[in-house]
Write a protein that holds these residues in place. Structure first.
Motif, PDB file in Angstrom:
ATOM      1  N   ALA A   1      -8.535  -4.268   4.454  1.00  0.00           N
ATOM      2  CA  ALA A   1      -7.746  -5.278   5.161  1.00  0.00           C
ATOM      3  C   ALA A   1      -8.559  -5.932   6.266  1.00  0.00           C
ATOM      4  CB  ALA A   1      -6.487  -4.636   5.737  1.00  0.00           C
ATOM      5  N   LEU A   2      -9.365  -5.144   6.935  1.00  0.00           N
ATOM      6  CA  LEU A   2     -10.232  -5.695   7.980  1.00  0.00           C
ATOM      7  C   LEU A   2     -11.286  -6.608   7.370  1.00  0.00           C
ATOM      8  CD1 LEU A   2     -10.973  -5.671  11.001  1.00  0.00           C
ATOM      9  CD2 LEU A   2     -12.454  -3.707  10.515  1.00  0.00           C
TER      10      LEU A   2
ATOM     11  N   PRO B   1       0.814  -1.224   0.000  1.00  0.00           N
ATOM     12  CA  PRO B   1       0.000   0.000   0.000  1.00  0.00           C
ATOM     13  C   PRO B   1       0.843   1.269   0.000  1.00  0.00           C
ATOM     14  CG  PRO B   1      -0.110  -1.108   2.127  1.00  0.00           C
ATOM     15  CD  PRO B   1       0.539  -2.064   1.180  1.00  0.00           C
ATOM     16  N   ALA B   2       2.026   1.228   0.627  1.00  0.00           N
ATOM     17  CA  ALA B   2       2.894   2.408   0.605  1.00  0.00           C
ATOM     18  C   ALA B   2       3.338   2.724  -0.820  1.00  0.00           C
ATOM     19  CB  ALA B   2       4.107   2.177   1.506  1.00  0.00           C
ATOM     20  N   VAL B   3       3.736   1.689  -1.570  1.00  0.00           N
ATOM     21  CA  VAL B   3       4.163   1.895  -2.960  1.00  0.00           C
ATOM     22  C   VAL B   3       2.997   2.388  -3.810  1.00  0.00           C
ATOM     23  CG1 VAL B   3       4.981   0.717  -5.043  1.00  0.00           C
ATOM     24  CG2 VAL B   3       6.038   0.235  -2.835  1.00  0.00           C
TER      25      VAL B   3
ATOM     26  N   VAL C   1      -8.421  -1.799  -3.714  1.00  0.00           N
ATOM     27  CA  VAL C   1      -9.501  -0.972  -3.162  1.00  0.00           C
ATOM     28  C   VAL C   1      -8.979   0.436  -2.862  1.00  0.00           C
ATOM     29  CG1 VAL C   1     -11.040  -0.647  -1.188  1.00  0.00           C
ATOM     30  CG2 VAL C   1     -10.807  -2.911  -2.237  1.00  0.00           C
ATOM     31  N   MET C   2      -7.792   0.522  -2.258  1.00  0.00           N
ATOM     32  CA  MET C   2      -7.203   1.816  -1.942  1.00  0.00           C
ATOM     33  C   MET C   2      -6.958   2.640  -3.206  1.00  0.00           C
ATOM     34  SD  MET C   2      -3.531   2.661  -0.159  1.00  0.00           S
ATOM     35  CE  MET C   2      -2.691   2.458  -1.721  1.00  0.00           C
ATOM     36  N   VAL C   3      -6.411   2.006  -4.232  1.00  0.00           N
ATOM     37  CA  VAL C   3      -6.141   2.703  -5.488  1.00  0.00           C
ATOM     38  C   VAL C   3      -7.443   3.198  -6.115  1.00  0.00           C
ATOM     39  CG1 VAL C   3      -5.347   2.373  -7.858  1.00  0.00           C
ATOM     40  CG2 VAL C   3      -3.970   1.523  -5.952  1.00  0.00           C
TER      41      VAL C   3
ATOM     42  N   ILE D   1      -3.973  -9.121   0.490  1.00  0.00           N
ATOM     43  CA  ILE D   1      -3.235  -7.859   0.543  1.00  0.00           C
ATOM     44  C   ILE D   1      -3.370  -7.109  -0.778  1.00  0.00           C
ATOM     45  CG2 ILE D   1      -0.937  -6.840   0.745  1.00  0.00           C
ATOM     46  CD1 ILE D   1      -0.242  -9.244   2.592  1.00  0.00           C
ATOM     47  N   GLY D   2      -3.216  -7.842  -1.891  1.00  0.00           N
ATOM     48  CA  GLY D   2      -3.368  -7.218  -3.200  1.00  0.00           C
ATOM     49  C   GLY D   2      -4.754  -6.643  -3.413  1.00  0.00           C
TER      50      GLY D   2
END
Length: 492
Positions: free
Chosen positions: A465-466, A306-308, A433-435, A427-428
């Motif tokens: 993630a949850l 997620p940082a990247v 979702v974040m992107v 994780i992926g």
């Protein structure tokens, strides 16, 4: 229950080490914001060459001693011979410091021929300080005393920033003032770190059996650290050769900006994981170490991916808010490649390479670094000539990806690491979702806009993630909450 306790231990220690790394990174982040606005790119380029040279000397001359202390500590502690190991490592650190003086002078002549005296003097101070401070940090890491580790790292980072800003205010914004602040701060902390070694200093000497054990284990670390450290040094020296110190300054500033959050998160896991994995191997065998290594990979990916993704999605906003105007032009194009490289570097050193340490086959690790070491210079030179600074970043990423592949292929022949494919998928999916959330919100201007985007992206990843139960987070939270689903699906 035993595995759950070890997972909890890894998580707790990683959290404390994360704090020990977070505050120094915050100080470095503040320094980057300030320095990129008050220092010319060429002066920052010389400062970057100084820092890289100090890191090379530290890695080549001292890192193998620290890793030997860390790896052999459980064995010597069980045998009641820990004082012998400490005394020997301290004496070897002193010898390495003496060797660093002529080597540092030669590096100063190559890196900054018109400023050789100042460069060489500051490099000598920084090298000695790094050797002492990091030897003490290695001992604290071996003892799993993460809080004391936290105190030293935070003190050094804070003092470095304060002294550098004070010297810049008093003597002007140039390479010498920036470097002197960092070198003198590290020297002060080093003198404090010598206090716990007072007894060993009064009986300083080399124990032959201990030296033999250290060299037999850590001898191959010397070529490893040489190869590791030559990669960033090669990057900056080739860029200086082709494009000049100003280009080095822009490239280094962007690297510092991008690598700080990724390295902080990954190093927190790595610092906590190494002694746990090694103790598991010593006391319970390689099977236990393999299980711990699988957990390490999951933690690294859950924090690093997620940082990247966030850095890539917000590259324009981050560059415009953090960096000075002279540094912004090419930073946004550099960020994706540098971020990807940072994640690859940390996965290799903190995850795949653990197989070589557990099996004590470090010469194989040397071979796995050869692709990056041999190909970084030609790739950067060719891609820099063709595409400018973004091409240099892409060439570096390509070279190191080949070393990651080599590490995986070689390591799996020595120690099969269980890759949690289900965990990787979760994780992926959380990162996707974040992107998606960041893309839906779109670009926002200014500091306030960047803060909103970071919070939105972080919240989206945390929520996903949850929902996907990344790292078995739901069972861990159930005792403290009432609103979570009553039964969590455990990670495969």
């Amino acid at each position: 229950m035993k595995d759950d306790n070890k997972r909890g231990q890894l998580g707790r220690n990683a959290a404390i080490y994360g704090g020990a790394l977070l505050l120094p990174r915050l100080a470095a982040f503040v320094a980057l914001i300030v320095f990129s606005r008050i220092v010319e790119p060429a002066e920052y380029g010389y400062f970057a060459l100084f820092v890289t040279s100090a890191e090379l000397l530290n890695a080549v001359l001292f890192n193998w001693i620290r890793l030997a202390l860390l790896r052999l500590y459980p064995e010597y502690e069980s045998a009641g011979r820990i004082s012998i190991l400490r005394r020997t490592c301290l004496a070897m650190t002193g010898l390495a410091t003496a060797v660093s003086i002529p080597v540092g002078a030669l590096m100063a002549l190559v890196a900054a021929p018109e400023r050789t005296v100042a460069f060489s003097l500051l490099l000598g101070i920084m090298t000695f300080a790094n050797g002492v401070v990091r030897l003490r940090l290695a001992e604290l890491q071996a003892q799993e005393r993460s809080l004391q580790y936290f105190g030293i790292e935070v003190s050094r980072a804070t003092l470095s920033l304060v002294l550098s800003l004070a010297l810049v205010e008093l003597a002007g914004s140039n390479f010498e003032t920036l470097s002197a602040g960092f070198a003198l701060a590290s020297l002060g902390v080093a003198l404090v770190c010598l206090i716990p070694f007072v007894r060993e200093l009064s009986h300083l000497g080399l124990d032959r059996p201990a030296v033999k054990t250290i060299v037999s284990y850590a001898g191959p670390i010397v070529p490893i650290t040489v190869l590791e450290s030559l990669i960033p040094l090669t990057e900056r020296y080739v860029i200086q050769l082709v494009a000049g110190p100003a280009a080095v300054g822009i490239y280094a500033a962007t690297q510092n900006l991008v690598q700080q959050p990724i390295n902080m998160l990954a190093s927190a896991v790595g610092l906590a994981a190494f002694p746990i994995v090694m103790r598991s191997a010593e006391r319970e065998g390689n099977g236990s170490a393999q299980s711990r290594m699988g957990e390490v990979g999951s933690y690294l990916l859950a924090l690093g991916l997620p940082a990247v993704a966030g850095l890539i999605m917000l590259r324009t906003e981050i560059a415009s808010v953090v960096l000075g105007e002279q540094f912004r032009g090419q930073a946004a194009a550099l960020i994706p490649w540098i971020a990807a490289t940072a994640l690859l570097v940390n996965l290799k050193f903190h995850y795949f390479d653990l197989a070589f340490h557990v099996t004590r086959r470090l010469m194989v690790q040397v071979a796995s670094l050869l692709p990056a070491t041999l190909l970084t210079a030609p790739f950067i030179y060719v891609f820099l000539k063709m595409f400018g600074l973004p091409g240099a970043a892409a060439g570096s990423c390509l070279a190191f990806s080949l070393s990651v592949l080599a590490s995986w292929l070689a390591g799996r022949r020595l120690l099969a690491i269980p890759h949690a494919l289900g965990e990787i998928a979760r994780i992926g999916a959380s990162a996707v979702v974040m992107v998606g959330v960041l893309a839906a919100i779109g670009p926002l201007d200014g500091i306030a806009g960047l803060v909103v985007l970071v919070m939105a992206g972080g919240g989206a990843f945390a929520g996903a993630a949850l929902a996907f139960n990344v790292l078995d987070i739901r069972p861990a939270l159930l005792p403290y909450t009432r609103w979570l689903p009553g039964k969590a699906v455990r990670a495969s």
